[in-house]
Motif scaffolding. Structure first.
Motif, PDB file in Angstrom:
ATOM      1  N   UNK A 110      96.808  27.623  94.962  1.00 22.97           N
ATOM      2  CA  UNK A 110      97.202  26.274  95.636  1.00 22.97           C
ATOM      3  C   UNK A 110      95.914  25.477  95.982  1.00 22.97           C
ATOM      4  N   UNK A 111      94.962  25.773  96.108  1.00 23.59           N
ATOM      5  CA  UNK A 111      93.549  25.307  96.228  1.00 23.59           C
ATOM      6  C   UNK A 111      93.011  24.392  95.089  1.00 23.59           C
ATOM      7  N   UNK A 112      93.477  25.176  93.877  1.00 24.02           N
ATOM      8  CA  UNK A 112      93.110  24.440  92.562  1.00 24.02           C
ATOM      9  C   UNK A 112      94.075  23.260  92.495  1.00 24.02           C
ATOM     10  N   UNK A 113      95.424  23.495  92.659  1.00 21.63           N
ATOM     11  CA  UNK A 113      96.381  22.492  92.329  1.00 21.63           C
ATOM     12  C   UNK A 113      95.918  21.292  93.419  1.00 21.63           C
ATOM     13  N   UNK A 114      95.435  21.481  94.584  1.00 22.38           N
ATOM     14  CA  UNK A 114      94.994  20.510  95.463  1.00 22.38           C
ATOM     15  C   UNK A 114      93.909  19.724  94.821  1.00 22.38           C
ATOM     16  N   UNK A 115      92.846  20.497  94.245  1.00 25.69           N
ATOM     17  CA  UNK A 115      91.846  19.880  93.602  1.00 25.69           C
ATOM     18  C   UNK A 115      92.304  19.003  92.204  1.00 25.69           C
ATOM     19  N   UNK A 116      93.049  19.472  91.555  1.00 27.09           N
ATOM     20  CA  UNK A 116      93.750  18.586  90.406  1.00 27.09           C
ATOM     21  C   UNK A 116      94.222  17.475  91.094  1.00 27.09           C
ATOM     22  N   UNK A 117      95.268  17.619  92.075  1.00 29.33           N
ATOM     23  CA  UNK A 117      95.824  16.339  92.733  1.00 29.33           C
ATOM     24  C   UNK A 117      94.629  15.585  93.228  1.00 29.33           C
ATOM     25  N   UNK A 118      93.773  15.846  93.534  1.00 24.53           N
ATOM     26  CA  UNK A 118      92.702  14.651  94.302  1.00 24.53           C
ATOM     27  C   UNK A 118      91.962  14.101  93.192  1.00 24.53           C
ATOM     28  N   UNK A 119      91.743  15.174  92.130  1.00 19.82           N
ATOM     29  CA  UNK A 119      91.019  14.539  90.972  1.00 19.82           C
ATOM     30  C   UNK A 119      92.047  13.449  90.127  1.00 19.82           C
ATOM     31  N   UNK A 120      93.069  13.488  90.074  1.00 19.43           N
ATOM     32  CA  UNK A 120      94.376  12.798  89.445  1.00 19.43           C
ATOM     33  C   UNK A 120      94.194  11.496  90.261  1.00 19.43           C
ATOM     34  N   UNK A 121      94.228  11.596  91.841  1.00 21.79           N
ATOM     35  CA  UNK A 121      94.229  10.420  92.596  1.00 21.79           C
ATOM     36  C   UNK A 121      93.209   9.479  92.435  1.00 21.79           C
ATOM     37  N   UNK A 122      92.141  10.068  92.150  1.00 25.35           N
ATOM     38  CA  UNK A 122      90.750   9.347  91.865  1.00 25.35           C
ATOM     39  C   UNK A 122      90.883   8.600  90.489  1.00 25.35           C
ATOM     40  N   UNK A 123      91.723   8.942  89.526  1.00 25.63           N
ATOM     41  CA  UNK A 123      91.748   8.342  88.237  1.00 25.63           C
ATOM     42  C   UNK A 123      91.375   9.360  87.197  1.00 25.63           C
ATOM     43  N   UNK A 124      91.146  10.441  87.368  1.00 26.51           N
ATOM     44  CA  UNK A 124      90.711  11.617  86.406  1.00 26.51           C
ATOM     45  C   UNK A 124      91.939  11.843  85.506  1.00 26.51           C
ATOM     46  N   UNK A 125      91.788  11.999  84.175  1.00 29.21           N
ATOM     47  CA  UNK A 125      92.629  12.316  83.379  1.00 29.21           C
ATOM     48  C   UNK A 125      92.540  14.117  82.956  1.00 29.21           C
ATOM     49  N   UNK A 126      91.204  14.567  83.306  1.00 27.81           N
ATOM     50  CA  UNK A 126      91.125  15.908  83.173  1.00 27.81           C
ATOM     51  C   UNK A 126      90.113  16.429  84.039  1.00 27.81           C
ATOM     52  N   UNK A 127      90.427  17.635  84.483  1.00 26.88           N
ATOM     53  CA  UNK A 127      89.484  18.328  85.308  1.00 26.88           C
ATOM     54  C   UNK A 127      88.677  19.532  84.668  1.00 26.88           C
ATOM     55  N   UNK A 128      87.395  19.668  84.441  1.00 28.64           N
ATOM     56  CA  UNK A 128      86.613  20.638  84.136  1.00 28.64           C
ATOM     57  C   UNK A 128      85.835  21.460  85.143  1.00 28.64           C
ATOM     58  N   UNK A 129      85.425  22.674  84.679  1.00 21.84           N
ATOM     59  CA  UNK A 129      84.790  23.740  85.514  1.00 21.84           C
ATOM     60  C   UNK A 129      83.997  24.878  84.758  1.00 21.84           C
ATOM     61  N   UNK A 130      83.333  25.190  85.474  1.00 15.81           N
ATOM     62  CA  UNK A 130      82.383  26.310  84.742  1.00 15.81           C
ATOM     63  C   UNK A 130      82.811  27.579  85.380  1.00 15.81           C
ATOM     64  N   UNK A 131      83.050  28.818  84.722  1.00 12.17           N
ATOM     65  CA  UNK A 131      83.173  30.019  85.499  1.00 12.17           C
ATOM     66  C   UNK A 131      82.403  31.059  84.872  1.00 12.17           C
ATOM     67  N   UNK A 132      81.569  31.803  85.473  1.00 14.38           N
ATOM     68  CA  UNK A 132      80.748  33.072  85.120  1.00 14.38           C
ATOM     69  C   UNK A 132      81.535  33.921  84.292  1.00 14.38           C
ATOM     70  N   UNK A 133      81.263  34.617  83.013  1.00 14.45           N
ATOM     71  CA  UNK A 133      82.183  35.511  82.557  1.00 14.45           C
ATOM     72  C   UNK A 133      82.451  36.788  83.289  1.00 14.45           C
ATOM     73  N   UNK A 134      81.678  37.339  84.177  1.00 18.03           N
ATOM     74  CA  UNK A 134      81.844  38.266  84.867  1.00 18.03           C
ATOM     75  C   UNK A 134      83.164  38.332  85.941  1.00 18.03           C
ATOM     76  N   UNK A 135      83.481  36.998  86.344  1.00 20.59           N
ATOM     77  CA  UNK A 135      84.534  36.732  87.135  1.00 20.59           C
ATOM     78  C   UNK A 135      85.887  36.715  86.726  1.00 20.59           C
ATOM     79  N   UNK A 136      86.557  37.783  86.329  1.00 19.49           N
ATOM     80  CA  UNK A 136      87.524  38.130  85.797  1.00 19.49           C
ATOM     81  C   UNK A 136      88.828  37.536  86.704  1.00 19.49           C
ATOM     82  N   UNK A 137      88.771  37.395  87.951  1.00 20.45           N
ATOM     83  CA  UNK A 137      89.707  36.933  88.566  1.00 20.45           C
ATOM     84  C   UNK A 137      89.967  35.368  88.658  1.00 20.45           C
TER      85      UNK A 137
END
Length: 180
Positions: A110-137
């Motif tokens: 739900x928080x990730x969806x809110x982040x996407x909604x916020x980025x879209x609202x500011x004109x972004x067409x994509x959202x990128x992130x980094x995740x450490x390989x050990x963070x399987x969740x």
């Protein structure tokens, strides 16, 4: 899915968050094997200052708290509206975290969806992130939310039990003499 709204952090909330995010990032770097424990906090503070030279007032940065309808704070978001490597029309999610006592309830999605909604609202067409390989969740959450791998770093630990010997020269000799 549970609905999570977001609101801007207050100055005091930002100050508390910044202390936590620096400590968390330092620990993530140690866990990933990128930094030693001795240097991690200093390096994390330096990285934070580089990304946020004006703190909360750094242009194109958004700092939000995720809240439930009853006002309960369940997490935090740090979104860069411009990509750190200049990718056009792509925002960057620097930090997403669900408060520990609220994990395992679907609030990360739900928080990730809110982040996407916020980025879209500011004109972004994509959202990128980094995740450490050990963070399987997190890897599972992002993959099941439609994120795909765009780059990947891999590492293999080349240390041997012999290299943990007190004298590195002895370890090198032992490896050489045991080779065919």
């Amino acid at each position: 899915m549970i609905n999570v709204d977001v609101r801007p952090m207050s100055r005091a909330e930002f100050d508390r968050w910044q202390i936590a995010v620096v400590a968390d990032y330092a620990q993530e770097q140690v866990t990933a094997g990128n930094w030693t424990a001795d240097e991690a906090l200093r390096r994390s503070e330096e990285a934070n200052r580089a990304f946020l030279p004006q703190g909360m007032d750094t242009p194109d940065m958004v700092f939000l708290l995720g809240v439930l309808a009853d006002g309960t704070t369940i997490g935090r978001l740090w979104i860069g509206l411009t990509h750190p490597r200049g990718v056009a029309h792509c925002a960057y999610l620097y930090d997403i975290e669900v408060v520990a006592e609220h994990r395992g309830q679907g609030l990360g999605r739900a928080l990730l969806t809110a982040a996407e909604r916020t980025a879209r609202k500011h004109g972004a067409r994509a959202l990128e992130l980094n995740v450490f390989g050990y963070n399987t969740t997190a890897l599972n959450l992002y993959g099941s939310s439609g994120y795909r791998v765009t780059t990947q770093q891999m590492r293999k630990d080349l240390r041997t039990d012999l290299e943990s010997a007190a004298d590195p020269a002895q370890a090198d000799d032992a490896v050489r003499t045991s080779s065919p």
